[in-house]
Design a protein around this motif. Structure first.
Motif, short mmCIF file in Angstrom:
data_model
loop_
_atom_site.label_atom_id
_atom_site.label_comp_id
_atom_site.label_asym_id
_atom_site.label_seq_id
_atom_site.Cartn_x
_atom_site.Cartn_y
_atom_site.Cartn_z
N MET A 44 0.83 -1.21 0.00
CA MET A 44 0.00 0.00 0.00
C MET A 44 0.86 1.25 0.00
N PHE A 45 1.91 1.27 0.81
CA PHE A 45 2.78 2.45 0.86
C PHE A 45 3.57 2.59 -0.43
N ARG A 46 4.16 1.50 -0.88
CA ARG A 46 4.98 1.58 -2.09
C ARG A 46 4.17 1.97 -3.32
N LYS A 47 2.94 1.54 -3.36
CA LYS A 47 2.11 1.75 -4.54
C LYS A 47 1.50 3.16 -4.56
N PHE A 48 1.13 3.66 -3.39
CA PHE A 48 0.28 4.86 -3.40
C PHE A 48 0.82 6.07 -2.63
N ALA A 49 1.74 5.89 -1.70
CA ALA A 49 2.14 7.01 -0.85
C ALA A 49 2.68 8.18 -1.66
N ALA A 50 3.45 7.91 -2.69
CA ALA A 50 4.05 8.99 -3.48
C ALA A 50 2.99 9.80 -4.24
N LYS A 51 1.82 9.23 -4.43
CA LYS A 51 0.77 9.94 -5.15
C LYS A 51 0.04 10.95 -4.26
N PHE A 52 0.39 10.95 -2.97
CA PHE A 52 -0.22 11.88 -2.03
C PHE A 52 0.90 12.56 -1.25
N PRO A 53 1.62 13.47 -1.91
CA PRO A 53 2.84 14.04 -1.31
C PRO A 53 2.58 14.97 -0.13
N CYS A 54 1.39 15.58 -0.08
CA CYS A 54 1.13 16.55 0.99
C CYS A 54 0.48 15.86 2.19
N THR A 55 1.20 14.92 2.74
CA THR A 55 0.78 14.18 3.93
C THR A 55 1.98 14.13 4.87
N PRO A 56 1.80 13.69 6.10
CA PRO A 56 2.95 13.63 7.02
C PRO A 56 4.07 12.74 6.47
N ARG A 57 5.28 13.12 6.81
CA ARG A 57 6.43 12.30 6.43
C ARG A 57 7.15 11.86 7.70
N ILE A 58 7.42 10.58 7.77
CA ILE A 58 8.11 10.05 8.94
C ILE A 58 9.60 10.14 8.66
N VAL A 59 10.28 11.08 9.31
CA VAL A 59 11.69 11.31 9.04
C VAL A 59 12.59 10.50 9.96
N ALA A 60 12.01 9.93 11.01
CA ALA A 60 12.78 9.04 11.89
C ALA A 60 11.82 8.04 12.49
N GLY A 61 12.20 6.78 12.44
CA GLY A 61 11.38 5.75 13.06
C GLY A 61 10.29 5.17 12.20
N HIS A 62 10.35 5.38 10.87
CA HIS A 62 9.32 4.82 10.00
C HIS A 62 9.45 3.29 9.99
N VAL A 63 8.35 2.62 10.27
CA VAL A 63 8.34 1.16 10.30
C VAL A 63 8.53 0.64 8.89
N VAL A 64 9.37 -0.39 8.77
CA VAL A 64 9.70 -0.95 7.45
C VAL A 64 8.67 -1.99 7.03
N ASN A 65 8.39 -2.94 7.91
CA ASN A 65 7.43 -4.01 7.61
C ASN A 65 6.27 -3.94 8.60
N TRP A 66 5.20 -4.62 8.24
CA TRP A 66 4.06 -4.64 9.16
C TRP A 66 4.54 -5.19 10.50
N PRO A 67 4.33 -4.45 11.57
CA PRO A 67 4.84 -4.89 12.88
C PRO A 67 4.01 -6.04 13.44
N GLN A 68 4.52 -6.60 14.52
CA GLN A 68 3.82 -7.73 15.13
C GLN A 68 2.46 -7.31 15.67
N THR A 69 2.38 -6.11 16.21
CA THR A 69 1.10 -5.64 16.76
C THR A 69 0.23 -5.11 15.64
N GLU A 70 -0.95 -5.69 15.52
CA GLU A 70 -1.88 -5.24 14.48
C GLU A 70 -2.74 -4.09 14.96
N LYS A 71 -3.25 -4.20 16.18
CA LYS A 71 -4.05 -3.12 16.75
C LYS A 71 -4.04 -3.20 18.25
#
Length: 1610
Positions: free
Chosen positions: A880-907
């Motif tokens: 979802m991020f790789r496919k669509f995030a770049a198409k919505f540039p005016c959104t928050p950007r995580i400059v430190a601590g951006h999670v790479v893969n889906w984490p163990q905790t879902e919710k």
């Protein structure tokens, strides 16, 4: 020492949830008339069945600001009689007080009700009326009227004479009350209207503070009553009840407006409306309608006039009430006038029965075509038209996707509220403080809170019966869809409030259905249910009715037919009204020129068929007429295709939607106009003449006919082949010109939750047409019902490749159907199984499913945050991020601590209290948990939404919960000694608690066949219960010696029970005999706390306080392999996956671990995230998710597929327990911290990096740390009764520890300025001084405190030692002599947790559990100034800046505050960022930085002047250490405030501003550590930082697709 004085972290007070204000821009059903002409008013409520009757869902005029009504604002809050029912109108004392209408015939008054009304002797009526009218003589003499009315005896009696004077306006009202009884007694059904009149007059008479503005309306009311009581008008009342009903309803609405006028004025003022204009317009509307109705009464001619309703405040409360559109009364279905007279009269008599014990329910059954619906709608229309308090609710087999059964009583409550202002107010009050009632699927709660309560209030004021009509219950769907409704109506829920026999005596329910087995089995034996079968109605009576019906339908053919012909048709009908309807339509048909009406008559009159065959034959004739055999080859395929589409659609669609879908069929030959066929099927399907009406079979028998080939032959419709066409069509509709698009409903503002968006439901309806709505919700069902083929697979592939995927989620959220996406995505993933060339599409569905599961709650709350919050926070490697995030540039950007893969905790789900137990439903869709507060909470596994309010019943903590194997029930065991059984769908308690043993219930289990419950008790016994009978099964199982039965499980074959106990053993029992099978299983070295049995019944798994898990052979009792080791604390819960391959364990070490059951090997890293004990774990049936419940009040859902991922290295570089103390080195370069994890750590003050390994040696939590002035040594003290000295550079221990007495807890230490001495305070109530050089104590302990010494400090001149104690005092000691200097400093009202001395050694500052900071003169002991107040929880720590100008305090309220030392005033806003108590604060040597340590296991560094640096500038919202990453246009979010505002992230992850504005949502399971305003550093240093410079927010949010430059130029 009491609990208040404990130095450990204390559970904080959770804020009570506040009810959000309903938002604006909603319209009221009774809109202002366009002119004074009554004909310009809106259509009648009874005439419109396509939209919800509006007064309970709409507003008068438009509201432009938020508006909330508090019960405290109302002078007479519901449900007291002051505002809900007129004072003085007494409740019904017995059923003899009741009367309901038996209508008189009135040939001059047109009616389609089909009800013929009984005659009364006119002489008798006139005599009684004449007697009554004598009371009218001298109406100007108020005293005479009062005397005449003083002897009345029931609800319709005259009002009290306590009001001594009335204006001329009120005299006719009082006069009317004196004659109402006589009229009602003469003609019982007049009581419906007359009781409403009386109620209205009483409301007006009770209104002492009448405003001059409403005098004209009061005058009009007076005119109405004068008119009604004129001598020549009274005799008309019995024959004009329909008009009387409307007049009565309108006067009651007027009375309600008058009596609540002051409240309405206040509302108008708050909403910025012009009071005089609004009042004039409202009153003019009322006057117009009353004039029209009185003229109709004079003319004896009923016309369609709307009763004007004004109910602004109530409608605001009722906004959002779940409503089943199209389920209400349909007057077109009423019986033909003068038919069904005997049956209708019988039902009327039942409604009006005054007999004691009269049945509350009448069940009208009959086979298809018997006319049940016509009777139901006739009764409902008749009752409501004549002013009765009634509602009609209809099921429809073609609308099963709507789940009408979940909305039945919310819809009925809304209908009843439209009928009566008292009911409306009572209903509004019911939901005012319980907003969840408006959307709860719990029909029992709907029944109790929305029906029983409000109607009980209304029935006290209006004695006429309350009638509820439930039509076609058999069309709800499968039997389980109506089981709860039937059990409720039959009184089989065993709850006192659900018993029908305890309803108000004037309550009646008319229920219709086919005589299906499940309905018959539940209702037939209920004493309060009367059964009338249309199959048993006299044939002669039915034939006469059908003859009349046919003569009416063929009236235009009287020149062809006579009564003999009509009688023939009636005889042939076999009592089936549906056949009679079809026959009439067939005869009138002109499809074939050569066959006229008489030919058609003879065709059908020759039949000998009966029952179903009779209907089948008629369907054959009609269809053959439409499609003669010579055109079969061309027509039949079209017919089958169109009807297949209609029947196979998951819900009915109007003709334009069917056409829109068909134009997207894959084959061009199928894209013909549906109208080509539908136009000829007017006698068989609905919607042929109205493009907005859904097309559906007019009768259920037609559906049965078409889908049964043995009945329909050439016209048989097989619905399975068209699934492929519908799958293609659904996907292509979503991609069409009128299909999905960004911001489809034009949401203007991202700050608003969906619930506050003006007219959102209207926008959804207008922007998402029927075919698009349908396609979004059902495309997955059609694809998964189709055999796999590449062409369809490519369509699905294209769907996941484009932004259409995001727009689909957006549309679903706006339609409140996002939860259904999980089913769609799962079914699509399954559809692609085994097709390697499309595995990337399957991966896409799984990634999207994880996206939905993670972000569904956020998207549902505010849909713009699909783009602003969900998408940018998705892991960088997610599709979802790789496919669509770049198409919505005016959104928050995580400059430190951006999670790479889906984490163990879902919710993460937040509960109301500590969670002791979790369980998953067998379908994996629901989570149930038992809480310490005695409640059970249930959540939707996919969306994370609470399914209903917590289940109340237990009075002590719920220690164990379980689902029954069929998922229908929840079982709970509690420390209140009971086991309770709950309906898993509604949350309703089933039966009485299981209780015959006075001891705590520690564990429950249910057998796989659902017959038996086993419960383990604290006395060491196990009790088995039969769940159906509620009785104990055999004697208690005894064998465990001590420690209570901590856990029980029942084997899959239902033959064995396994239990474990604090006696360190596991026992296997024979369930049937209760005998122990073999010796106890022994091997654990501590109490055994949990057991589970493998699905094949061969293995037992146990978890113990010895920190291990063991696997045992069920048959032999032998331990299999070595214990599973890895946990560092008690193993509190174990579970086994449904495939039997994995074990999951939860522990007091706050982690969850997964093990291979066969090998015993640990799988992957421990699941970390909980901040306290993990009490319970469960595994989803498919093994994909793990659920855990914790002491930290959260439920976490974990993705089991991520268990092999490696734990982050950062996790090893942080404390794993509360940070209890922090200190800063003299050079300002290092931070030292001590923690519950028994370690001391040293950190780089600039980078946050750890300097060396943790200092280890203490064996219990570290309470305090200090650094020597030479920056060489660290001193720490601990609960292990020791003080240790460490080399700050090497981390080595220097010398031997200083030891206290056994059991001593050292709470605080300080080092003298010369670095020679250590001062300590302890649980022994003393202060001790230690020599750092010789590592020994100096002198005797300083004694004087009467409780533990929690904090110590030493002055910079080394003269004074200061101590703070749990005894609420501070003491100052002479450092040399050890003697106390003066008396204790008293002022605090709770324990003193922290003390410090100012740099000049003149002042002492103390912080206390009493939430205050105090300043004292060290020499005199006097308090300097008033206490510093601001904290809302205990003050844990205080510090003073090096220059002595600032005091800093940290508190259990999670904040740090800065104070001016001289003035005592707060400096700036509190620092917020910690998520738990701030245990310790320190100030850097340069006075610029604050360091704080918290129970949340983190350390934060703050800029002490952050909120005081630029007071003239607009506030900054920055979630980064880099100030250039601050939010642009922050003032718009903060409403242009120039005052610094500390915007925080709440516990749910939302960044919330003033008035609840939503800036963005941060998934805290991805980003547990976040920089907040004021932070310069967060430790551990992997905290997340966000660049908000380009975030499009508020009214600019739709620009999130634009390039950054575009946004920055605004």
């Amino acid at each position: 020492m009491n609990e208040d004085n404990l130095p450990r972290k204390t559970r904080w007070r959770w804020p009570k949830p506040s009810r959000s204000d309903p938002h604006s821009m909603v319209e009221e059903r009774g809109k202002r008339a366009a002119s004074h002409d009554p004909s310009s008013l809106l259509p009648s409520r009874n005439g419109s069945h396509g939209q919800p009757p509006g007064s309970a869902r709409n507003l008068f005029g438009k509201v432009t600001k938020r508006f909330a009504r508090s019960a405290r604002q109302s002078p007479n809050p519901e449900p007291t009689a002051a505002s809900s029912s007129p004072q003085g109108i007494q409740p019904v004392q017995s059923t003899k007080d009741l009367a309901a209408p038996i209508l008189e015939p009135n040939r001059e008054q047109s009616s389609n009700s089909g009800i013929v009304e009984a005659h009364l002797d006119p002489k008798f009526v006139n005599e009684k009326i004449n007697n009554a009218t004598k009371d009218l003589a001298g109406t100007n003499q108020v005293q005479t009227i009062a005397q005449n009315t003083s002897s009345a005896a029931n609800n319709l009696q005259s009002v009290s004479d306590t009001i001594n004077s009335f204006s001329a306006f009120l005299r006719p009202l009082k006069a009317f009350n004196s004659v109402a009884n006589e009229i009602a007694n003469v003609h019982p059904y007049a009581k419906v209207a007359l009781s409403i009149f009386t109620c209205a007059s009483k409301m007006i008479l009770d209104q002492a503070d009448r405003d001059v503005a409403v005098s004209s309306l009061l005058s009009k009311i007076s005119e109405v009553y004068t008119f009604i009581t004129e001598e020549e008008q009274l005799p008309k009342i019995p024959s004009m009840l329909a008009i009387c009903g409307k007049i009565a309803q309108q006067t009651l609405e007027c009375a309600d407006f008058i009596s609540h006028y002051s409240e309405t004025k206040s509302a108008w003022i708050r909403l910025g409306k012009h009071v005089f204009d609004e009042t004039d317009a409202t009153i003019q509307n009322y006057n117009n309608v009353l004039d029209s109705l009185m003229q109709q009464f004079r003319d004896r001619a009923a016309r369609d006039t709307v009763v004007i309703v004004h109910n602004m405040a109530e409608s605001l409360d009722l906004i959002g009430m779940e409503y089943a559109t199209g389920a209400g009364l349909n007057t077109s279905k009423c019986c033909l006038p003068n038919t069904r007279q005997d049956l209708l009269k019988d039902i009327q008599n039942w409604i009006s029965s005054t007999e004691e014990g009269a049945p509350r329910i009448l069940w009208l059954s009959g086979t298809a075509g018997k006319g049940k619906s016509a009777v139901a709608h006739t009764i409902a229309n008749w009752y409501i038209t004549h002013g009765g308090l009634g509602a009609c609710f209809c099921f429809d087999r073609t609308r099963q996707a709507d789940c009408r059964q979940d909305k039945i009583f919310t819809t009925i409550a809304s209908e009843l509220a439209d009928c009566n202002p008292i009911m409306r107010r009572a209903l509004a009050q019911a939901v005012h403080d319980h907003n969840g009632l408006k959307r709860t699927p719990d029909i029992t709660k709907q029944w109790q809170e929305l029906i029983i309560g409000p109607t009980s209030i209304a029935s006290k004021a209006i004695a006429a019966p309350v009638l509820i009509v439930i039509e076609a219950l058999d069309e709800s769907g499968e039997a389980n869809s109506r089981e709860q409704i039937l059990r409720l109506l039959a009184g089989k829920l065993n709850t006192s409030t659900s018993q029908l026999s305890e309803l108000p005596a004037n309550f009646r329910i008319l229920l219709t259905s086919r005589p299906l087995e499940d309905i018959h089995n539940i209702l037939h034996a209920a004493s309060h249910v009367r059964h009338v079968s249309l199959d048993e109605v006299s044939p002669a009576s039915t034939e006469l009715d059908i003859q009349l019906y046919v003569s009416h339908k063929l009236e235009d053919l009287r020149h062809v037919f006579n009564d003999v012909h009509f009688k023939v048709l009636a005889l042939k009908s076999d009592g089936l009204f549906e056949w009679a309807r079809l026959a009439s339509e067939y005869i009138k048909s002109t499809n074939v020129v050569s066959r006229g009406p008489m030919h058609r008559f003879h065709d059908i009159s020759e039949t000998s068929a009966k029952g179903v065959r009779l209907l089948d034959e008629m369907y054959q004739r009609i269809l053959a007429d439409i499609m003669p055999r010579h055109v079969h080859e061309e027509a039949i395929p079209i017919f089958r295709s169109v009807m297949c589409q209609i029947l196979a659609s998951s819900e009915p669609l109007p003709i334009h939607a069917l056409n829109a879908m068909r134009q997207c069929f894959p084959c061009d030959d199928d894209r013909y106009d549906v109208n080509l066929l539908i136009g000829h099927l007017g006698s068989l399907v609905s919607g042929t003449s109205d493009s907005d009406t859904p097309i559906r079979p007019l009768h259920a028998s037609f559906y049965d006919f078409l889908t049964d080939q043995s009945r329909s032959h050439d016209f048989f419709v097989d619905v399975s082949p068209i699934q492929r066409d519908l799958a293609f069509a659904s996907l292509r509709v979503m991609d069409s010109e009128r299909g999905l698009r960004f911001n489809i409903c034009s949401l203007e503002n991202s700050y608003l939750p969906n619930s506050s968006v003006p007219d959102l439901e209207k926008r959804v309806k207008e922007s998402i047409p029927a075919e698009l709505s349908y396609s979004c919700r059902f495309w997955g069902a059609h694809v998964s019902s189709t055999t796999f083929e590449s062409s369809l697979a490519k369509e699905v592939e294209a769907f996941f490749d484009g932004e259409r995927l995001l727009w689909w989620l957006e549309a679903l959220a706006l339609m409140k159907s996002l939860g259904g996406s999980a089913v769609t995505l799962s079914s699509i993933a399954d559809w692609f199984s085994g097709h390697a060339e499309f595995m990337h599409v399957r991966d896409a569905t799984r990634d999207t499913l994880r996206f939905v599961r993670t972000f569904a709650t956020t998207i549902l709350r505010s849909t713009p945050h699909l783009y602003l919050s969900a998408l940018p926070f998705a892991p960088t490697q997610s599709r979802m991020f790789r496919k669509f995030a770049a198409k919505f540039p005016c959104t928050p950007r995580i400059v430190a601590g951006h999670v790479v893969n889906w984490p163990q905790t879902e919710k993460i789900l937040h509960a109301n209290d500590i969670i002791y137990s979790v369980a998953l439903s067998p379908d994996g869709k629901r989570i149930a948990c038992g809480l310490v507060d005695g409640t059970i909470q249930v959540w939707d596994m996919e969306t994370g939404e609470a399914l209903w309010a917590p289940l109340h019943g237990h009075t002590q903590p719920v220690k164990s919960v379980a689902f029954s194997p069929d998922g229908h029930r929840i079982i709970s065991g509690s420390w209140d000694n009971t086991v309770r059984v709950w309906d898993a769908k509604t949350g309703e308690a089933l039966g009485s608690p299981l209780q015959d043993h006075a001891d705590f219930v520690l564990s429950v289990a249910i057998s796989l066949d659902g017959k038996y419950i086993a419960r383990g008790l604290v006395d060491g016994t196990i009790q088995v219960w039969n769940i159906e009978t509620g009785e104990a099964f055999g004697a208690p199982l005894q064998g465990h010696r001590y420690g209570g039965v901590q856990s029980v499980a029942i084997s899959p074959d239902g033959k064995r029970i396994v239990s474990c106990s604090g006696d360190r053993t596991i026992q296997v029992w024979d369930l049937e005999s209760g005998e122990a099978l073999g010796a106890p299983l022994q091997g654990h070295a501590g109490p055994v706390l949990s057991v589970a049995i493998s699905p094949d019944g061969k293995h037992i798994v146990s978890g113990s306080a010895d920190k291990t898990i063991r696997v045992w052979d069920m048959e032999t009792g032998e331990a299999l392999g070595a214990p599973l080791q890895g946990h560092t604390h008690h193993v509190l819960s174990v579970a086994i996956s449904w495939d039997g391959n994995r074990i999951v364990s939860g522990s007091g070490d706050q982690t969850i671990r997964i093990w291979d059951l066969k090998t015993g090997a640990a799988l992957g890293s421990p699941l970390q995230g909980h901040t306290n004990i993990v009490w319970s774990v469960a595994i989803s049936p498919d093994g994909s998710r793990i659920v855990s419940g914790s002491h930290d009040r959260t439920v976490r859902v974990w993705d089991a597929d991520t268990i092999t991922s490696k734990i982050s290295g950062a996790a090893f570089q942080s404390h794993t327990g509360s940070v209890n103390s922090v200190a800063i080195s003299p050079d300002g370069h290092r931070i030292v911290s001590g923690s519950d994890d028994q370690t001391i750590r040293v950190w780089d003050m600039g980078t946050g990096q750890p300097l060396g390994a943790p200092l280890q040696g203490h064996t219990d939590r570290v309470q305090s740390v200090a650094i020597s002035s030479d920056d060489y040594r660290i001193v720490s003290c601990s609960n292990d009764a020791s003080i240790r000295v460490w080399d700050i550079r090497t981390g080595e221990v220097l010398g031997s520890p200083f030891q206290g007495f056994t059991g001593t807890i050292f709470y605080s230490i300080a080092i003298s300025p010369d670095g020679i001495r250590i001062i300590s305070g302890s649980s022994y109530k003393t202060i001790r001084v230690w020599d750092m050089g010789i590592y020994d104590e100096i002198g005797m302990p300083r004694e004087g405190h009467s409780d533990a010494v929690l904090s110590v400090a030493i002055s910079s001149d080394r003269k004074h030692i200061v101590s703070g104690s749990a005894d609420q005092t501070i003491r100052v000691w002479n450092a040399e002599t050890g003697k106390a200097s003066g008396a204790p400093l008293k002022g605090h009202s709770r324990s003193v947790r922290s003390v410090t001395v100012s740099p000049d050694a003149k002042c002492v500052v103390s912080g206390s559990a009493d939430e205050t900071v105090r300043v004292w003169d060290i020499e005199t002991g006097n308090e300097l100034g008033a206490p510093l107040r601001g904290h809302t929880s205990y003050v844990c720590s205080v510090a003073i800046s090096p220059n002595g100008h600032r005091i800093v305090s940290g508190s259990g309220d999670k904040t740090i505050r800065v104070w001016d030392m001289k003035t005592g005033e707060a400096v700036g806003a509190p620092f917020r960022g910690h998520t738990e108590s701030v245990m310790s604060v320190a100030i850097s040597p340069d006075g610029k930085r604050i360091v704080s340590g918290s129970s949340d296991k983190t350390i934060r560094v703050w800029d002490i002047e952050f909120f005081n640096q630029h007071p003239s500038k607009a506030p900054v919202i920055c979630l980064s250490s880099n100030p250039t990453y601050a939010l642009h246009s922050a003032s718009s979010f903060l409403q242009d405030s120039s005052t610094p505002v500390n915007v925080i992230v709440n516990e749910d992850g939302w960044v919330v501003g003033p008035d609840g504005r939503l800036l963005l949502w941060i998934p805290l399971n991805f980003h547990p550590l976040i920089y907040v305003p004021g932070n310069t550093l967060v430790i551990p240093n992997h905290a997340s930082q966000f660049d908000l410079r380009y975030l499009a927010h508020g009214t600019s949010w739709h620009m999130c697709q634009e390039q950054e430059a575009t946004l920055s130029s605004l």
